[in-house]
Enzyme design. Structure first.
Site, PDB file in Angstrom:
ATOM      1  N   CYS A 172      71.005  46.450  38.398  1.00 17.61           N
ATOM      2  CA  CYS A 172      70.961  47.861  38.014  1.00 17.61           C
ATOM      3  C   CYS A 172      71.981  48.297  36.975  1.00 17.61           C
ATOM      4  CB  CYS A 172      71.032  48.758  39.249  1.00 17.61           C
ATOM      5  SG  CYS A 172      72.256  48.321  40.448  1.00 17.61           S
ATOM      6  N   HIS A 224      76.446  54.505  38.130  1.00 21.81           N
ATOM      7  CA  HIS A 224      76.688  53.069  38.186  1.00 21.81           C
ATOM      8  C   HIS A 224      77.003  52.456  36.832  1.00 21.81           C
ATOM      9  CE1 HIS A 224      75.730  49.305  40.825  1.00 21.81           C
ATOM     10  NE2 HIS A 224      77.027  49.553  40.707  1.00 21.81           N
TER      11      HIS A 224
END
Length: 486
Positions: A78, A134
Site C-alpha cells: 500500500c 500511509h
C-alpha cells in the site's frame, strides 16, 4: 537473430511514449469534480462484477456503466501504491519500494515532490482527503494538510482497529492536525462516508472539487458489524470469507451514500470517479485474486493487477465497456492533469492515459516496473506482453480459488527458494495466469528483457527503510501517533 526480434529489442531499449496532450485551460467553474476512491487490499475477485457472491450493487453500477480497467497495475503493497498515486513516480525512484512505512520509521514521500492535490490546487480545485494516508508522518511537513489537502480526516498508519482506531499502544485518528477522540467506538466506514458527505454538502459547486477517499476497508483486521455478514453474505459459508464479504458490502454502502449525495447536489453531471485497489488481495485474510496467481506483497499478477474502473455520465464517448489498455498507478497524476489542463511535473514516470481511456485508443504505455527492491533482491518489469521476474516473486506463489467451507486455515505461504539470479519470463497476454515460464523458448527475449531491467536498475534510488525510532512512541504524545520526532 530474426528481424522481428530486432524490432522488439529496439522497442524495448528505446521506449518512446506518445506525447502528453493537455486540454486547453478550462475555466474553474467548468472543470469536472474528481472523486478518487482507493479500496485497501481489495482483490481482483473481491467485487460483484467478477464474483457474484460479493454484494457490491453500487460499485457494480458504476463499473458496468463506466469503463472497467482490465490492465491497470498497482504496487504489491500500500505505501508504494499511494506514493505512485500522489507523485507520479515509481516507488523505486522515491525510496519507497521496500515494504510499507512502519509507525516508528522516519520514512516518507519526499517533500521536494509535487503531489497531485498541490497540482490540482494550482488550477482552482478544493482538495480534501478522507481515510488512510500511509505516506509518512514523522514531521508535520509530510502529513496531508502540508502536502496539498485543504482538509484531512483519517489516519497516518495501517492495520488499526476499525472501532478503537488504535494501532498497538496508540490512537491513530485525526481531523486535520488534531487528534480525533469523538469517533472512537464507531466503525470507520460509517464516519468516513459521513465526513465525505459533509464536505460535499458544504462545498460550493461552482468550484471544482477533488475528493480523495482512501478507505480503511477492506484491510485487516477482519472486522465488520455482524448484520452485513448476515444480510448480504448468507451465501458465503467460509467464516473468514464471510467477514471479508461483509467488509466489502459496507464499503459498497459507503460509496453508495456518497455518490447518492453527489447526485442530489448535481455534482454527478460533471464528475470523474476513479476507483482502484492499492494492491492485490491478501489470501491469508480471505482476499481473493482468482484466477490470477499470487497475492498481496508478491510480484505476481495477483499482487499487482488492480481491480478498478472510471465512471462519468458525460465525459466519455462510450461507456459500459472493458478497457484493455496497459496502465500503471503512476499514470493517474498526468491523466488527471490532462483532463483539467494542469501542469504535469517534468520527469515523472507517469504518462497520460486520458486520450486512450476517452477514445478507446491504444495505450501510450509500453512498459513499466512492477518493483525493484534491492533489500529483497528481486524485481519485475513489463514490456508489451512480456513480463520478467528476477529473484523471488514472494511467499504466496500459488493460485488460490475462492475459499470453501472448510478452508479457513488451508492457505499457507510458499517458501520456495529463488536465488537473486533466477529469472522467469511470461507472456501475459497469452498466459495471464502465469502458468508457463517460457524463458527457454525465447532466449532472445529473455536477454532483451534483462538488458531493459539493467537500464531501470541504473536509475534506482536506495530504499528509505530505517529501523524503528523510539522517539515515535505515542506515550510521548498523549497516547496518539503524532508528528514531531524527525
Amino acid at each position: 537473430m530474426s528481424s522481428c526480434t530486432w524490432r522488439f529489442l529496439l522497442l524495448l531499449v528505446v521506449c518512446v511514449f506518445c506525447p502528453r496532450h493537455a486540454l486547453s485551460r478550462t475555466p474553474p467553474n467548468q472543470l469536472p469534480h474528481i472523486v478518487f476512491i482507493v479500496a485497501d487490499d481489495l482483490g481482483w475477485n473481491d467485487v460483484g462484477w467478477r464474483e457474484p457472491k460479493m454484494h457490491t450493487p453500487n460499485l457494480n453500477f458504476l463499473a458496468l456503466n463506466g469503463i472497467i480497467l482490465n490492465n491497470s497495475y498497482v504496487q504489491p503493497l500500500c505505501s508504494p501504491s499511494r506514493s505512485a498515486f500522489m507523485s507520479g513516480y515509481f516507488p523505486f525512484h522515491t525510496g519507497l519500494q521496500h515494504d510499507v512505512i512502519g509507525p516508528m520509521q522516519q520514512a516518507y514521500l519526499p517533500a521536494n515532490l509535487t503531489t497531485l492535490p498541490e497540482a490540482l490546487k494550482k488550477v482552482g480545485y478544493a482538495t480534501h482527503a478522507v481515510g488512510k494516508w500511509h505516506l509518512g508522518y514523522c514531521n508535520w511537513k509530510y502529513t496531508p494538510t502540508y502536502r496539498g489537502f485543504d482538509s484531512f480526516m483519517g489516519y497516518y498508519n495501517a492495520a488499526e482497529d476499525y472501532y478503537t482506531h488504535k494501532l498497538g499502544p496508540g490512537l491513530d485518528l485525526r481531523i486535520d492536525e488534531n487528534v480525533d477522540t469523538e469517533d472512537t467506538g464507531k466503525y470507520s466506514a460509517y464516519f468516513y462516508a459521513a465526513r465525505a458527505q459533509q464536505i460535499i454538502a458544504a462545498h460550493n459547486a461552482s468550484q471544482p472539487l477533488f475528493l480523495y477517499l482512501p478507505f480503511q476497508s477492506v484491510h485487516e483486521p477482519l472486522e465488520v458489524p455482524e448484520v452485513y455478514e448476515n444480510v448480504f453474505c448468507s451465501g458465503t459459508q467460509n467464516s473468514t470469507r464471510k467477514t471479508k464479504c461483509g467488509m466489502v458490502a459496507i464499503l459498497d454502502e459507503a460509496i453508495g451514500n456518497i455518490t447518492g449525495l453527489l447526485d442530489t447536489r448535481g455534482f454527478m453531471e460533471n464528475i470523474l470517479i476513479i476507483f482502484t485497489t492499492d494492491n492485490g488481495g491478501p489470501v491469508w485474510a480471505a482476499g481473493n485474486n482468482w484466477p490470477l496467481r499470487g497475492a498481496k506483497s508478491t510480484l505476481w499478477e495477483g499482487g499487482t493487477r488492480g481491480t478498478g474502473f472510471v465512471y462519468s455520465r458525460n465525459l466519455f464517448k462510450q461507456t459500459g465497456i472493458i478497457h484493455d489498455g496497459l496502465m500503471h498507478a503512476v499514470d493517474w497524476f498526468p491523466t488527471i492533469m490532462s483532463l483539467v489542463g494542469g501542469q504535469t511535473p517534468p520527469g515523472i514516470d507517469g504518462v497520460s492515459q486520458w486520450e486512450s481511456i476517452l477514445n478507446g485508443s491504444p495505450s501510450p504505455r509500453y512498459d513499466f516496473v512492477y518493483n525493484i527492491d534491492q533489500i529483497l533482491q528481486n524485481s519485475a518489469i513489463r514490456n508489451g506482453d512480456w513480463k520478467l521476474i528476477q529473484g523471488s516473486p514472494g511467499t504466496w506463489n500459488d493460485w488460490y480459488p475462492v475459499p470453501g467451507v472448510d478452508s479457513d486455515d488451508s492457505v499457507t505461504p510458499d517458501y520456495t527458494k529463488f536465488a537473486p539470479d533466477d529469472y522467469q519470463l511470461y507472456n501475459i497476454k497469452e498466459d495471464p495466469e502465469e502458468r508457463n515460464d517460457v524463458k527457454s523458448l525465447y532466449p532472445d527475449v529473455l536477454v532483451a528483457m534483462q538488458l531493459r531491467l539493467a537500464q531501470w536498475l541504473n536509475t534506482e534510488v536506495p530504499p528509505n527503510f530505517p529501523g524503528p525510532d523510539p522517539a515515535a512512541n505515542p506515550a510521548r504524545y498523549g497516547g496518539a501517533w503524532s508528528p514531531g520526532w524527525c
